[in-house]
Design an enzyme around this catalytic site. Structure first.
Site, short mmCIF file in Angstrom:
data_model
loop_
_atom_site.label_atom_id
_atom_site.label_comp_id
_atom_site.label_asym_id
_atom_site.label_seq_id
_atom_site.Cartn_x
_atom_site.Cartn_y
_atom_site.Cartn_z
N TYR A 143 0.82 -1.22 0.00
CA TYR A 143 0.00 0.00 0.00
C TYR A 143 0.86 1.27 0.00
O TYR A 143 0.34 2.37 -0.18
CB TYR A 143 -0.95 0.02 1.20
CG TYR A 143 -2.05 -1.05 1.13
CD1 TYR A 143 -2.07 -1.99 0.13
CD2 TYR A 143 -3.06 -1.09 2.08
CE1 TYR A 143 -3.05 -2.95 0.06
CE2 TYR A 143 -4.06 -2.06 2.03
CZ TYR A 143 -4.04 -2.99 1.01
OH TYR A 143 -5.03 -3.94 0.96
N LYS A 192 4.00 -15.19 2.20
CA LYS A 192 3.92 -15.96 0.95
C LYS A 192 5.36 -16.22 0.52
O LYS A 192 5.79 -15.88 -0.60
CB LYS A 192 3.12 -15.15 -0.09
CG LYS A 192 2.76 -15.90 -1.35
CD LYS A 192 1.72 -16.98 -1.16
CE LYS A 192 1.50 -17.73 -2.47
NZ LYS A 192 0.80 -18.99 -2.31
N ASP A 224 -2.44 -18.23 1.62
CA ASP A 224 -3.58 -18.99 1.08
C ASP A 224 -4.02 -20.05 2.08
O ASP A 224 -5.21 -20.27 2.31
CB ASP A 224 -3.24 -19.58 -0.29
CG ASP A 224 -1.82 -20.10 -0.40
OD1 ASP A 224 -1.02 -19.86 0.53
OD2 ASP A 224 -1.50 -20.75 -1.40
N ASP A 248 -5.10 -6.91 5.70
CA ASP A 248 -6.34 -6.26 5.26
C ASP A 248 -7.37 -7.33 4.89
O ASP A 248 -8.53 -7.30 5.31
CB ASP A 248 -6.02 -5.37 4.05
CG ASP A 248 -7.15 -4.42 3.71
OD1 ASP A 248 -8.15 -4.40 4.43
OD2 ASP A 248 -7.03 -3.70 2.70
N ASP A 252 -10.77 -9.05 7.31
CA ASP A 252 -12.18 -9.01 6.86
C ASP A 252 -12.78 -10.42 6.94
O ASP A 252 -13.95 -10.59 7.29
CB ASP A 252 -12.29 -8.48 5.43
CG ASP A 252 -12.48 -6.96 5.42
OD1 ASP A 252 -12.09 -6.31 6.40
OD2 ASP A 252 -13.02 -6.43 4.43
#
Ligand code: NAD
Length: 398
Positions: A143, A192, A224, A248, A252
């Site tokens: 970001y 990752k 994942d 992020d 959620d």
């Protein structure tokens, strides 16, 4: 008693509604615990664009820096969606986070016992409970990396880059380890590393920091797999530390499995002495804005985190959390957490939920004088159920 300055940033959409409801709860907590708060109401987001042309006016950041904490509603909405990236309301969030140096975002995900039926997972999984904290790195990664557009052989290209330094990973890893130390001593680091170089540096650094925390069990998961395991065995997680982008998305997901995005608070923290910022993890929900339908509990629980982490008032924080539990146990629900069961009373609105939690804060006061005052004022208003006092079922820690 010295006055504590709080920067209040209602923002857009449901932001002002959930902030108003939360202010009533904070007023009740201040009354019960003798805390003297003053509020600086500040512009940020779409409302600031309309008023000043900028999503984050300089005065907002300057005033926020002088306050002890920032309490934010939400920013954004379709009205400002066509503006160029640097002028969009969401830049206000990034500007506040980087301007205040808030590198650690703590997102507790707790399945409150009375909301087990709102959990979309199999009832046998929901029955095992969820009580975890996601620690998201907030001022680095994708970001904040280099981004842009250029022409390539396939036409216009766009790129975003992820960069992490050892310093950035180390300080967020320490937040995760320290937090785990105060809980069940289990930390999962999500990356990752099988694909991304930035993740390989992340993992090496977390492993090195782990040497200082031999009492905390460390597990690494690829993102994942982490997304799958959150659905399969959410009760196994205690503290999860991860990058800006992965945090992020995973938070959620964690929000949804705890019932509703309207339930999840967050705290963003920087170096000691800098103001922390507290906000619900949801957005401005334009689809329900202005209709008194928003669930204010995520913002109310964010205010509880503010009381504990920035104002040093764990007593008042616990009282607010207890009041939320009491109100939920009494069957009070906003629409998003109402399971339509006929045993529950009809859903209440944002204002009523805030009013009932504020009343429960005052009713929880063992001092008979203030209890009388609160009961008299709620009787005068004559609405709502009396929240019964019953045992705790959910646990909320930060
Ligand atoms: P959203 O979180 O605003 O809404 C997603 C869904 O959840 C909607 O159906 C909404 O009605 C519901 N919802 C959200 N909060 C709720 C609450 N408290 N009570 C009941 N229901 C609730 O996400 P979105 O629709 O993707 O984004 C809307 C706007 O918010 C966009 O402009 C986005 O950029 C912005 N946004 C802001 C923040 C922030 O300020 N921190 C975070 C995310 C999105």
């Amino acid at each position: 008693m010295s006055r504590i300055r709080i920067a209040l940033v209602p923002g857009d959409g449901i932001g002002p509604e959930v902030i108003n409801a939360t202010r009533g709860v904070l007023d009740a907590a201040c009354r019960r615990f003798g805390i003297d708060l003053s509020y600086d109401e500040l512009l940020a987001g779409g409302i600031a664009i309309d008023a000043t042309g900028s999503p984050l006016p300089e005065a907002t950041l300057a005033t926020a820096r002088q306050c002890q904490a920032v309490l934010l509603g939400a920013v954004g909405g379709p009205r400002w969606d066509t503006l160029p990236g640097h002028l969009r309301p969401e830049r206000a969030l990034l500007g506040l986070r980087s301007g205040l140096g808030l590198y650690a975002n703590l997102r507790p995900a707790v399945l409150h016992g009375p909301l087990a039926s709102a959990c979309p997972l199999h009832p046998a999984i929901a029955a095992r409970g969820i009580d975890m904290v996601i620690v998201r790195e907030l001022t680095g990664g994708l970001y904040f990396g280099e981004r842009g557009r250029k022409n390539g052989p396939g036409g216009e290209e766009a790129f975003d880059t992820e960069t992490y330094s050892v310093l950035e990973v180390e300080r967020i890893a320490r937040v995760g380890f320290e937090l785990a130390r105060g809980r069940k001593r289990r930390l999962v680091s999500v990356d990752k590393a099988n694909v991304l170089e930035s993740s390989r540096l992340w993992r090496e650094t977390v492993l090195r920091v782990a040497a200082d925390y031999p009492d905390v069990a460390l597990e690494h998961l690829y993102v994942d797999n982490a997304a799958m395991q959150l659905i399969r065995r959410p009760d196994d997680f205690d503290v999860m530390v991860t990058s800006n982008l992965f945090g992020d998305i995973l938070s959620d997901e964690a929000a949804m499995i705890t019932g509703s995005i309207g339930m999840l608070p967050s705290a963003s923290l920087g170096a000691p002495g800098t103001p922390g910022m507290y906000e619900p993890i949801h957005g401005s929900a334009p689809d329900i804005a202005g209709q008194d339908k928003a669930n204010p509990l995520a913002t109310i629980l964010s205010a509880a985190m503010m009381l504990r982490l920035s104002l040093g008032r764990p007593d008042a924080a616990a009282a607010v959390e207890e009041a939320v539990r009491t109100v939920l146990e009494s069957g009070v629900r906003t629409l998003d957490i109402h399971d339509r069961s006929p045993e529950l009373p009809p859903a209440v609105g944002t204002r009523e939920m805030g009013r009932l939690v504020a009343r429960a804060v005052l009713d929880g006061d063992p001092d008979p004088a203030s209890r009388t005052t609160s009961r008299t004022s709620s009787a005068r208003k004559g609405k709502g159920r009396t929240a019964p006092k019953s045992g705790r079922t959910g646990r909320s820690r930060s």
